[in-house]
Design a protein around this motif. Structure first.
Motif, short mmCIF file in Angstrom:
data_model
loop_
_atom_site.label_atom_id
_atom_site.label_comp_id
_atom_site.label_asym_id
_atom_site.label_seq_id
_atom_site.Cartn_x
_atom_site.Cartn_y
_atom_site.Cartn_z
N VAL A 106 0.83 -1.21 0.00
CA VAL A 106 0.00 0.00 0.00
C VAL A 106 0.87 1.25 0.00
CG1 VAL A 106 -1.63 1.33 1.41
CG2 VAL A 106 -2.02 -1.09 1.02
N CYS A 107 1.90 1.29 0.84
CA CYS A 107 2.79 2.46 0.88
C CYS A 107 3.52 2.65 -0.45
CB CYS A 107 3.80 2.32 2.02
SG CYS A 107 3.05 2.49 3.64
N TRP A 150 2.04 6.54 -6.96
CA TRP A 150 0.97 7.41 -7.44
C TRP A 150 1.37 8.88 -7.26
CZ3 TRP A 150 -1.87 10.76 -4.26
CH2 TRP A 150 -2.91 11.44 -4.90
N TYR A 151 1.92 9.21 -6.08
CA TYR A 151 2.31 10.59 -5.80
C TYR A 151 3.43 11.04 -6.74
CZ TYR A 151 4.00 14.68 -3.32
OH TYR A 151 4.40 15.95 -3.00
N ARG A 211 2.07 11.63 -10.17
CA ARG A 211 1.29 12.87 -10.19
C ARG A 211 2.21 14.08 -10.28
NH1 ARG A 211 -2.37 14.88 -5.31
NH2 ARG A 211 -3.39 16.57 -6.36
N GLU A 229 2.43 1.73 -3.44
CA GLU A 229 1.46 2.21 -4.42
C GLU A 229 1.16 3.69 -4.21
OE1 GLU A 229 0.07 0.76 -7.13
OE2 GLU A 229 1.50 -0.84 -6.74
N ILE A 230 1.02 4.12 -2.97
CA ILE A 230 0.77 5.54 -2.68
C ILE A 230 1.95 6.38 -3.14
CG2 ILE A 230 0.52 7.23 -0.81
CD1 ILE A 230 -1.19 5.11 0.65
N ALA A 231 3.18 5.93 -2.85
CA ALA A 231 4.37 6.69 -3.25
C ALA A 231 4.49 6.76 -4.77
CB ALA A 231 5.62 6.06 -2.65
#
Length: 101
Positions: free
Chosen positions: A83-84, A90-91, A94, A86-88
């Motif tokens: 999860v971490c 994605w960020y 972006r 994937e969040i990183a």
């Protein structure tokens, strides 16, 4: 006034009154693909992993104390790391998208 149309709730693709064709075991084996085999192997590996790592482990985090089976602690750690990650990613994607505009 027109008559309401009568429709069959589910059309089996055949004529009325005929049974659907039964599939043989060989036909079912032909539909097995690599993804299904890998999924089955992953499930077996997970079951073996759980069976071999059932010892209780003490976890201390921010003043809380838990007793968890080792396999559960490892699975929670793996899920949180995915999860971490994937969040990183994605960020970062972006930020890269904003920079390229």
């Amino acid at each position: 006034m027109s008559e309401p149309e009568t429709s069959v709730p589910y059309d089996h693709g055949g004529t009325e009154g005929t049974k659907p064709k039964e599939r043989s075991f060989v036909d079912l084996l032909r539909q097995i693909n690599a993804r299904m085999v890998l999924g089955a192997l992953a499930a077996i590996a997970l079951i073996v992993f759980i069976a071999q790592n059932t010892d209780e482990t003490r976890v201390n985090f921010l003043g809380w104390d838990w007793d968890l089976p080792l396999f559960l602690l490892l699975l929670i750690t793996i899920v949180l790391s995915v999860v971490c990650t994937e969040i990183a990613s994605w960020y970062m994607g972006r930020r890269r998208h904003r920079r390229n505009r």
